[in-house]
Design an enzyme around this catalytic site. Sequence first.
Site, short mmCIF file in Angstrom:
data_model
loop_
_atom_site.label_atom_id
_atom_site.label_comp_id
_atom_site.label_asym_id
_atom_site.label_seq_id
_atom_site.Cartn_x
_atom_site.Cartn_y
_atom_site.Cartn_z
CG HIS A 1 -3.46 9.50 0.39
ND1 HIS A 1 -4.26 10.24 1.24
CD2 HIS A 1 -4.10 8.31 0.27
CE1 HIS A 1 -5.31 9.54 1.61
NE2 HIS A 1 -5.23 8.35 1.03
CG HIS B 1 -1.87 1.06 1.39
ND1 HIS B 1 -2.07 1.73 2.57
CD2 HIS B 1 -2.74 1.58 0.50
CE1 HIS B 1 -3.04 2.62 2.40
NE2 HIS B 1 -3.46 2.56 1.16
#
Length: 250
Positions: free
Chosen positions: A56, A14
């Site tokens: 992100h 991730h």
Amino acid sequence: MTEAAWPYPRHIAHRGAGKLAPENTLAAFRHGASFGYRMFEFDVKLSGDGKAVLMHDATLDRTTSGSGRVDALALGELAALDAGSWHGPAFAGEPVPTLAAIARYTQANGFLVNIEIKPVPGAEYRTGAAVALDALSLWKDAAVPPLLSSFSETALEAARLAAPGLPRALLLDRLPPDWLGRLHRLGCVALDANHRELDAAVIGQAHAAGFKVLCYTVNDPARAADLLDWGLDGLITDAVDTIAPDRTGA
Ligand code: G3P
Ligand code: MG
């Protein structure tokens, strides 16, 4: 993409390597790779001048030396930021990667990717189309295409129109009653759900309808083992140091 043709490993790191290195940087990918991971999820959005970069948040404040919205800066300005010091001095000076840089690194090492299209608010369609076109071009010689995913159905629809041949997964934090219909409508190959929404029955239902199932973000090895026993096809994890990827790479 048929059942037999599913080319992706079951373990996916991730944001590069979870929390052990600054997320969405090349340092993170290298760290994940050091634990045997060979597929990487990461988040992509567009700079102010329309270039695909890994980030992100919609703003720069948490993970870089900059501040404000990512799309307030051109790529050249983003390139001057430090995306590593927030994590620790060992990563000082780590740059914000472009999608092109990650394409070069992953293909040179035989790694596979899951590109999460994560538009800044208001740029959903433009980002979906641009990232899909970039992915098509940057991975044109790759044996295995990037798997595109997004929480934004608008971005996925744009990706579908721009690059229909690239596989897509719909990210869902909660499963709405019509989740299967949404996957069909967007021409997805997979559901990519919050792992809390999954059990053996849901995974079986997706498989019966012809979809693969991925989930995020599983950091407990016992939970990971249960999900994989139920037939999960892709497990996205921060815990690259405690959840070992399949040695076969299958
Ligand atoms: O792609 C799965 C996962 O990354 C979605 O959540 O917030 O970590 O991007 P987030
Ligand atoms: Mg993500």
